[in-house]
Design a protein around this motif. Structure first.
Motif, PDB file in Angstrom:
ATOM      1  N   ALA A 141       0.642  -1.290   0.087  1.00  0.00           N
ATOM      2  CA  ALA A 141      -0.126   0.190   0.043  1.00  0.00           C
ATOM      3  C   ALA A 141       0.848   1.112  -0.145  1.00  0.00           C
ATOM      4  N   CYS A 142       0.270   2.374  -0.233  1.00  0.00           N
ATOM      5  CA  CYS A 142       0.940   3.605   0.015  1.00  0.00           C
ATOM      6  C   CYS A 142       0.470   4.542   1.085  1.00  0.00           C
ATOM      7  N   GLY A 143       1.255   5.482   1.612  1.00  0.00           N
ATOM      8  CA  GLY A 143       0.663   6.541   2.585  1.00  0.00           C
ATOM      9  C   GLY A 143      -0.064   5.941   3.791  1.00  0.00           C
ATOM     10  N   THR A 144      -1.263   6.273   4.056  1.00  0.00           N
ATOM     11  CA  THR A 144      -1.989   6.117   5.154  1.00  0.00           C
ATOM     12  C   THR A 144      -2.335   4.631   5.287  1.00  0.00           C
ATOM     13  N   ALA A 145      -2.556   4.253   4.110  1.00  0.00           N
ATOM     14  CA  ALA A 145      -3.068   2.710   3.936  1.00  0.00           C
ATOM     15  C   ALA A 145      -1.807   1.780   4.323  1.00  0.00           C
ATOM     16  N   ALA A 146      -0.632   2.080   4.010  1.00  0.00           N
ATOM     17  CA  ALA A 146       0.397   1.506   4.553  1.00  0.00           C
ATOM     18  C   ALA A 146       0.525   1.241   6.068  1.00  0.00           C
ATOM     19  N   TYR A 147       0.221   2.112   6.575  1.00  0.00           N
ATOM     20  CA  TYR A 147       0.187   2.420   7.982  1.00  0.00           C
ATOM     21  C   TYR A 147      -0.918   1.498   8.793  1.00  0.00           C
ATOM     22  N   ALA A 148      -2.039   1.659   7.867  1.00  0.00           N
ATOM     23  CA  ALA A 148      -3.146   0.511   8.334  1.00  0.00           C
ATOM     24  C   ALA A 148      -2.629  -0.919   8.178  1.00  0.00           C
ATOM     25  N   GLY A 149      -1.750  -1.018   6.957  1.00  0.00           N
ATOM     26  CA  GLY A 149      -1.188  -2.463   6.934  1.00  0.00           C
ATOM     27  C   GLY A 149      -0.214  -2.871   8.115  1.00  0.00           C
ATOM     28  N   MET A 150       0.210  -2.002   8.503  1.00  0.00           N
ATOM     29  CA  MET A 150       1.442  -2.063   9.620  1.00  0.00           C
ATOM     30  C   MET A 150       0.595  -2.408  10.866  1.00  0.00           C
ATOM     31  N   VAL A 151      -0.489  -1.760  10.896  1.00  0.00           N
ATOM     32  CA  VAL A 151      -1.240  -2.150  12.118  1.00  0.00           C
ATOM     33  C   VAL A 151      -1.808  -3.731  11.948  1.00  0.00           C
ATOM     34  N   GLY A 152      -2.366  -3.742  10.873  1.00  0.00           N
ATOM     35  CA  GLY A 152      -2.914  -5.160  10.690  1.00  0.00           C
ATOM     36  C   GLY A 152      -1.860  -6.463  10.721  1.00  0.00           C
ATOM     37  N   LYS A 153      -0.748  -6.151  10.636  1.00  0.00           N
ATOM     38  CA  LYS A 153       0.270  -6.961  10.680  1.00  0.00           C
ATOM     39  C   LYS A 153       0.308  -7.883  12.004  1.00  0.00           C
ATOM     40  N   TYR A 154       0.376  -6.853  13.081  1.00  0.00           N
ATOM     41  CA  TYR A 154       0.192  -7.307  14.507  1.00  0.00           C
ATOM     42  C   TYR A 154      -0.909  -8.394  14.770  1.00  0.00           C
ATOM     43  N   ALA A 155      -2.227  -8.067  14.169  1.00  0.00           N
ATOM     44  CA  ALA A 155      -3.205  -8.848  14.506  1.00  0.00           C
ATOM     45  C   ALA A 155      -3.098 -10.112  13.613  1.00  0.00           C
ATOM     46  N   LEU A 156      -2.950  -9.925  12.370  1.00  0.00           N
ATOM     47  CA  LEU A 156      -2.596 -11.140  11.325  1.00  0.00           C
ATOM     48  C   LEU A 156      -1.714 -12.108  11.864  1.00  0.00           C
ATOM     49  N   GLU A 157      -0.550 -11.742  12.255  1.00  0.00           N
ATOM     50  CA  GLU A 157       0.437 -12.856  12.907  1.00  0.00           C
ATOM     51  C   GLU A 157       0.075 -13.302  14.129  1.00  0.00           C
ATOM     52  N   GLN A 158      -0.622 -12.382  15.240  1.00  0.00           N
ATOM     53  CA  GLN A 158      -0.862 -12.905  16.422  1.00  0.00           C
ATOM     54  C   GLN A 158      -1.910 -13.991  16.172  1.00  0.00           C
ATOM     55  N   TRP A 159      -3.060 -13.835  15.286  1.00  0.00           N
ATOM     56  CA  TRP A 159      -4.027 -14.612  15.134  1.00  0.00           C
ATOM     57  C   TRP A 159      -3.712 -15.755  14.199  1.00  0.00           C
ATOM     58  N   THR A 160      -3.126 -15.377  13.160  1.00  0.00           N
ATOM     59  CA  THR A 160      -3.122 -16.486  11.876  1.00  0.00           C
ATOM     60  C   THR A 160      -1.688 -17.418  12.175  1.00  0.00           C
ATOM     61  N   ARG A 161      -0.721 -16.633  12.852  1.00  0.00           N
ATOM     62  CA  ARG A 161       0.655 -17.300  12.770  1.00  0.00           C
ATOM     63  C   ARG A 161       1.291 -17.454  11.557  1.00  0.00           C
ATOM     64  N   VAL A 162       0.873 -16.754  10.647  1.00  0.00           N
ATOM     65  CA  VAL A 162       1.498 -16.732   9.248  1.00  0.00           C
ATOM     66  C   VAL A 162       2.390 -15.505   9.346  1.00  0.00           C
ATOM     67  N   PRO A 163       3.498 -15.576   8.881  1.00  0.00           N
ATOM     68  CA  PRO A 163       4.317 -14.375   8.800  1.00  0.00           C
ATOM     69  C   PRO A 163       3.912 -13.248   7.970  1.00  0.00           C
ATOM     70  N   VAL A 164       3.958 -12.190   8.255  1.00  0.00           N
ATOM     71  CA  VAL A 164       3.607 -10.997   7.292  1.00  0.00           C
ATOM     72  C   VAL A 164       4.512 -10.038   7.130  1.00  0.00           C
ATOM     73  N   ILE A 196      -3.794  -2.544  -0.004  1.00  0.00           N
ATOM     74  CA  ILE A 196      -5.093  -1.602   0.565  1.00  0.00           C
ATOM     75  C   ILE A 196      -4.960  -0.642  -0.180  1.00  0.00           C
ATOM     76  N   SER A 197      -6.163  -0.013  -0.619  1.00  0.00           N
ATOM     77  CA  SER A 197      -6.085   1.417  -1.026  1.00  0.00           C
ATOM     78  C   SER A 197      -7.640   1.733  -1.205  1.00  0.00           C
ATOM     79  N   GLN A 198      -7.572   3.031  -0.469  1.00  0.00           N
ATOM     80  CA  GLN A 198      -8.975   3.606  -0.480  1.00  0.00           C
ATOM     81  C   GLN A 198      -9.602   3.842  -1.824  1.00  0.00           C
ATOM     82  N   SER A 199      -9.080   4.654  -2.703  1.00  0.00           N
ATOM     83  CA  SER A 199      -9.580   4.662  -4.090  1.00  0.00           C
ATOM     84  C   SER A 199      -9.437   3.269  -4.854  1.00  0.00           C
ATOM     85  N   GLY A 200      -8.642   2.503  -4.725  1.00  0.00           N
ATOM     86  CA  GLY A 200      -8.575   1.459  -5.656  1.00  0.00           C
ATOM     87  C   GLY A 200      -7.820   1.651  -6.928  1.00  0.00           C
TER      88      GLY A 200
END
Ligand code: BG6
Length: 369
Positions: free
Chosen positions: A55-78, A102-106
């Motif tokens: 992603a770029c910009g703000t969407a990339a920061y959403a991705g960084m937040v998501g990494k914590y949850a994805l790894e904690q819950w799925t145990r797949v490296p992100v 991740i992209s707001q505009s797509g």
């Protein structure tokens, strides 16, 4: 239509609770995640051994937040990577890699090209997008739409919260498919998610005017630093980005643990520093580390503005201002802690008399590389 608000951004910040609620709507049944768009993909989710978020910009920061949850819950490296960096190296990807864009505009060209690149290299692609029928979801194997509603202000606000929400839904879904989370564990996380919209409303109700006042007093500030740790780190980056984008103030976000490795040299008397403080109840160790960071910068004259949980009294002796957020589990704190930062950036730009919706040199959607 601004619906009576002074700017689209003000309207969109006021819609942050609905952005989360609408992204959850229809996707939870009996405490479990139901995402019809992902039907038929269980085999894919079971087989992946790696996730790359682009992603770029703000969407990339959403991705960084998501990494914590994805790894904690799925145990797949992100891994999370800026789309424009991703495709100009030689990333290790293949059929076992799920590339989540991740992209707001797509329509962001950098992100679109990275998705095509990933697909051409054999990876599976999933798009998190806010715009029905946009190019990036059309080019992806799967889509999870965020339902934040149209976002007009150039700087993204409500879409950011919806993106994190969608990533959490995806993470819980994948975790259930893979069996890395039990139904009961998933149900607890779902309850946390469902409680978020009301908690955001509470911040808007109790803190918005106080934060705007603070921004007004700080209108002459030349530089602002943001510190955060764990999920608070991407929130610090987002707080700094928003301030740069719309108020043209130099701002930097840092991982709080990096402080002594460099950024502390920037601290001089009067330097404003926002600190995202983790919950003392849920993460006592992280909390104590961040409080000692606050003490270190305070001792050097920093003006500390803490974003801290209601009832956290440990920060009081060291903070010049405390902006309160309701109690939540650590993984869900970003959805709350970012709200005061959005209000602050908007308040400061407004106090400087700037056009918050149309910042100079920026476009809502960058459709060139
Ligand atoms: C930038 C916008 O140009 O693009 C940001 O100013 C946005 O607000 C970024 O976060 C990514 O845009 P999108 O549409 O791909 O989420």
């Amino acid at each position: 239509d601004k619906g009576g608000w002074p700017s689209f951004m003000a309207k969109e910040v006021s819609e942050e609770p609905e952005a989360v609620a609408n992204t959850l709507r229809g996707r939870i049944r009996d405490g479990q995640i139901v995402i019809p768009e992902l039907d038929g993909l269980d085999e894919l989710f079971a087989s992946i051994n790696r996730v790359i978020v682009i992603a770029c910009g703000t969407a990339a920061y959403a991705g960084m937040v998501g990494k914590y949850a994805l790894e904690q819950w799925t145990r797949v490296p992100v891994d999370v990577e800026l789309a424009h960096e991703f495709r100009y190296r030689d990333p290790v990807i293949g059929p076992d890699t799920l590339v989540v864009s991740i992209s707001q505009s797509g329509e962001t060209m950098d992100t679109l090209m990275a998705v095509k690149y990933a697909r051409d290299r054999g990876a599976r692609t999933l798009s998190i997008c806010n715009t029905q029928g946009a190019t990036i979801p059309r080019e992806s194997d799967a889509i999870v739409y965020t339902h934040a509603g149209p976002e007009v202000a150039v700087a993204s606000t409500k879409a950011f919260l919806a993106q994190i929400t969608a990533l959490y839904l995806l993470a819980l879904h994948v975790a259930r498919v893979r069996g890395s989370l039990s139904a009961d564990e998933a149900r607890l996380q779902v309850l946390e998610l469902e409680a978020i919209p009301a908690k955001i409303s509470r911040i808007l109700e109790l803190e918005q005017s106080r934060i705007e006042q603070l921004a007004y007093w700080m209108a002459d500030t030349r530089s602002v630093l943001f510190l955060g740790r764990h999920v608070g780190y991407p929130i610090a980056l987002e707080g700094a980005l928003k301030l740069k984008e719309i108020s043209y103030i130099h701002a930097e976000g840092f991982a709080a643990g990096e402080l002594k490795h460099g950024p502390i040299a920037l601290i001089e008397p009067g330097q404003p520093v926002f600190v995202i403080v983790p919950s003392p109840r849920e993460s006592a160790l992280l909390h104590s580390k961040v409080v000692s960071n606050i003490q270190e910068i305070r001792a050097r004259g920093a003006r500390v503005i803490a974003v801290a949980e209601e009832g956290d009294v440990a920060v009081l002796p060291f903070a010049d201002e405390v902006l309160r957020i309701p109690l939540a589990d650590p993984l869900f704190e970003p959805l709350l802690a970012v709200v005061p930062l959005h209000i602050f950036a908007m308040g400061l730009a407004t106090a400087k008399g700037l056009d918050v919706d149309q910042p100079r040199n920026l476009a809502k959607s960058v459709t060139v590389e």
